[in-house]
Each structure stands twice: as C-alpha cells, then as structure tokens.
Design an enzyme around this catalytic site. Sequence first.
Site, mmCIF file in Angstrom:
data_model
loop_
_atom_site.group_PDB
_atom_site.id
_atom_site.type_symbol
_atom_site.label_atom_id
_atom_site.label_comp_id
_atom_site.label_asym_id
_atom_site.label_seq_id
_atom_site.Cartn_x
_atom_site.Cartn_y
_atom_site.Cartn_z
ATOM 1 N N SER A 196 20.882 43.921 112.594
ATOM 2 C CA SER A 196 20.467 42.629 112.045
ATOM 3 C C SER A 196 21.237 42.348 110.764
ATOM 4 O O SER A 196 22.018 43.174 110.297
ATOM 5 C CB SER A 196 18.975 42.641 111.745
ATOM 6 O OG SER A 196 18.739 43.404 110.577
ATOM 7 N N LYS A 197 20.996 41.169 110.231
ATOM 8 C CA LYS A 197 21.665 40.748 108.985
ATOM 9 C C LYS A 197 21.542 41.817 107.901
ATOM 10 O O LYS A 197 22.435 41.988 107.083
ATOM 11 C CB LYS A 197 21.044 39.447 108.477
ATOM 12 C CG LYS A 197 21.610 38.207 109.129
ATOM 13 C CD LYS A 197 21.950 37.166 108.058
ATOM 14 C CE LYS A 197 23.014 36.190 108.517
ATOM 15 N NZ LYS A 197 22.748 35.565 109.798
ATOM 16 N N ARG A 198 20.399 42.502 107.901
ATOM 17 C CA ARG A 198 20.170 43.502 106.863
ATOM 18 C C ARG A 198 21.174 44.665 106.926
ATOM 19 O O ARG A 198 21.328 45.414 105.980
ATOM 20 C CB ARG A 198 18.734 44.034 106.951
ATOM 21 C CG ARG A 198 17.835 43.441 105.864
ATOM 22 C CD ARG A 198 16.399 43.767 106.101
ATOM 23 N NE ARG A 198 15.912 43.070 107.301
ATOM 24 C CZ ARG A 198 15.112 43.589 108.202
ATOM 25 N NH1 ARG A 198 14.698 44.817 108.063
ATOM 26 N NH2 ARG A 198 14.714 42.879 109.243
ATOM 27 N N ASP A 199 21.806 44.824 108.082
ATOM 28 C CA ASP A 199 22.781 45.908 108.208
ATOM 29 C C ASP A 199 24.130 45.550 107.594
ATOM 30 O O ASP A 199 25.094 46.292 107.739
ATOM 31 C CB ASP A 199 22.960 46.284 109.686
ATOM 32 C CG ASP A 199 21.690 46.883 110.241
ATOM 33 O OD1 ASP A 199 21.245 47.901 109.700
ATOM 34 O OD2 ASP A 199 21.128 46.318 111.193
ATOM 35 N N GLY A 200 24.173 44.403 106.939
ATOM 36 C CA GLY A 200 25.424 44.039 106.266
ATOM 37 C C GLY A 200 26.312 43.209 107.164
ATOM 38 O O GLY A 200 25.986 42.074 107.464
#
Length: 486
Positions: free
Chosen positions: A250-254
Amino acid sequence: MTVRVRLAPSPTGTLHIGTARTAVFNWLFARHHGGEFLLRIEDTDRERSRPEFTADILDGLAWLGLGWDAEPVIQSERIEAHRAAINQLLEAGLAYRCYASEAELEQMRERQKASGSAPRYDNRHRNLTPEQEQAFRSEGREAVVRFRIDDGATICWNDLVRGEMRWSGSDLGGDMVIARRAPADQVGDPLYNLVVVVDDAAMAISHVIRGEDHIANTAKQLLLYEALGLPLPVFAHTPLILNQEGRKLSKRDGVTSVGEFRAMGYTAEALVNYMTLLGWSPPEGMGERFTLKEAAEVFSFDRVNRAGARFDWDKLNWLNAQVLHDLSAAELRQALVPLWRAEGWQAPGSDESGAGSREAWELELAELLGPSLTTLRDGMEQARPFFERPELDAGASQQLDADGATAALTALLGQLDENGSLSAEQAQELLAGAAAAAAVKKGVLMKSLRAALLGSLKGPDLITTWRLLHASGEDRARLMLAVAQG
Ligand code: GLU
C-alpha cells in the site's frame, strides 16, 4: 474464441504497481493467444477522476512497453448503455427502488453490529406494494436501485488461477445497489459492478484478468450477466502484491507507482520483467531474466501462483543491474545524459562528434560507471564528482596528510601539460616520473591522486577518471587545491 482482454484502471491516482502487474498478465495472455489487449478508463467517480491521472496511466503503460490495440474506451461516455441495463433489470422485476434513508440504513447496521451479525442490507424494500412506494415518493424520498440477490443462489465459476470457485448468494451482503441515490422518477449514477458487466460484454471481453481483491465482485457480476442475458467471460484472479510483512502493498510502503520506480532509475525492461515474476513462475530452464516477448511465448495461467507475491527489492535491483550492465556505452550514455542535463551538468569538449567531443567524453564516463550501476540514479550520483568539485571526505583528507603525498602531487603538477589530451600511457609515465621525483611509492601517489580528484579513496578506474577530468582542466585545479590543503 478470439482472446480479448482489458485493463480497466480508475484514473483516481497515478499508475499503481498492482494495476501495472495486472496489465502485464493481461498483455502476456493476449499476446500469447494472438488476441487483443484493450483499455477502459473507469472514470465514473467524477469527484476523484482526473485527466492527468489518465495521462499518467497511459504514459506508464507505454513506457513499460505494454501497447494496447484500440483507442481506450471511456466509461463515462457509455452512461446511456448503463442506464438502459438498469431499466431492463427494473422492468424485468430483477431490480427495484429502495427508499431507505442513510439514517435508516445506519440504524440497521448498528443493530446488526450489536447482535454480532455481519453487516448486510436486509432487503427491506424488496417487495414494497405500490401503495408503500407511493407513500415514500410523496414524502419526497430519493431512491437507489438495488439488484436482487437470492440468499439461496449458488455462484460457481472455474477460475483460471484458483480453479473451482463457489459462492453463496447469502454471502454477498444482500440486494446490491447498482444505481446511486436519485429522485425516485430517475435512475441515478450507475455503479461499478453493473457498469463493468455492461462494458465487458459490449467490448466482447473473453477473459477478465484482475486482482483477487475482486473475487466477491465477480460473484455479484456473474449474477448480473445472467440477469441481463449476457455471455460470460472466463475469469482469472491474480495474487496480490504483498509487502515484506506479507500484507497488501500500500501507499504506506513508500514506492508504489510506476512513475516513482522510473524516477528512482529503474528501467522499463527490468520493471516489467520483475512484475512478470510477481506471481508467475517461468518454465524450467528459462531463467528469471527475459523480455516481455519471450514471456508471452510461454505464458499461461497454469504457472500463476495462488499465494500472494512478496515484493523483493533485491531481485528487482539484480534485474535492473543486469539490464544496465548489458547496455552498450552508447545506450547507457543516452539513458544518463538526460539525468545529467537535469542537474545542469555540461560535459567538456566540442559540439562536433569524434575525438575531443562532448559526446566522446560522455560516452567514456558512461562506460566507466556502467559496471557499478544498479539504477540509473546511481549513474547520476556517481557522475557528480565529474561535474561538481567534491568536498574531501575524512579518508581523502587523511591520505593527503600522509608523508610524501603533497610532494608527489606537486611533482605531478609540475609535469602536467595543461593543454592537449592525456593518454593512458602518458598518465602512467607521469605517475612513475612524479613518484620517483618525490621519492614516494607509486601506490601512495595513486591514492593521493584519487583523493585529490574525487575527494574520496573510492571510485572507478583512476586513470580514466583522471583523463576525463583532464579534459576540462579540472585535474589541475583539484590538484592545486589538494596541495594547498595538504
Ligand atoms: N476500475 C476497477 C479497478 O481499478 C477495475 C476492476 C476490474 O478489472 O474489473 O479496480
């Protein structure tokens, strides 16, 4: 059967790696069967869809080499066909208007939560009498359109990846909304599951290949195909891309968008190669490095795994390095020059091609850096000291303080011819001469020269480095600075 597949991205963001991987599998399958790979831009979410996202998606697919076979279909332009399908279902009694307000639905969900049951629509307006409907209408209530889903229905399909699939109607959350809330004499905006079915049928899609997060949608869509009397496509649900922790990327993974990978200096060739490996195992003997065309020749869903595919940076880096190492100096120069220019860096030399030209200098630098590159960005960072005067790092400063270092560099400076090119032999001779004159070992001089030229004890081949810096007179300037500091 003619194979016709499609990618149906929503232009509510830039091209995501998951969408791109779905595109890869669709493309490979289409090419393997000599079929067509089509695009449909699902822009019906008017608030979140943006033309610049459509442009980014098309640009990213083209960059990856995933060409499509016809003008993309724009979903929002097909709203009349979607409305007609909803009216068809309403007239056949397979869909109905539901007048329940948001507040009533919220109350219903609260009650379900309190009693520990799964949230679902309780089909409360499925069988309204004409009088009840009239009463809601005269209250001025708006309505959504819902499609009937029988709890007793069993939905089966043979998935190309997951095999025999079976769903129960009772697990689909009750009668499904297919048109948004609107005044009761109208049909509101058609919703995802309905429009996908109508459009896939209109585009004569033979195989729907998409991420496994759509499995529950497929169950609902199959009921819609049946209700609308449309021919069924074959379905293939591909595994999700997972992060290092095994959760959906997801976006949180960069980094998640294709543009970001590109900006980091990954090549299209390595990225598509890597995405193909995310969930697909090449046949024995093929190795892990291949072109899209080679993969298309052997691609089949038999070798697509069911389990999620963990994103592996090491493998992507390895592939990218292989691709870069296989480029010719000319190709590498072509890839690097735009990055150098973006930094405002100008190579020394004349405009004309041939010896002494800017192009020859760039070519030599590209060739020098090539073997140590993992990404094109490395080719920018490692080129920096050839364009910008570096600061001395601790190791370089220490080296220049060593016994005899300054004396040897001074001797070298004294013999350095300001003009003209410096051949490798001349460079070797100068080093030997200066080392002898200053009575230091040649190795000490070489280390000191590297420290003076690059501000570091690490770097590519020293003689080539020196020759490149000699072309702009930077060797003299840096040697003088080093002597002054030493
Ligand atoms: N617009 C949907 C998405 O981006 C398409 C899914 C599908 O392929 O049907 O998830």
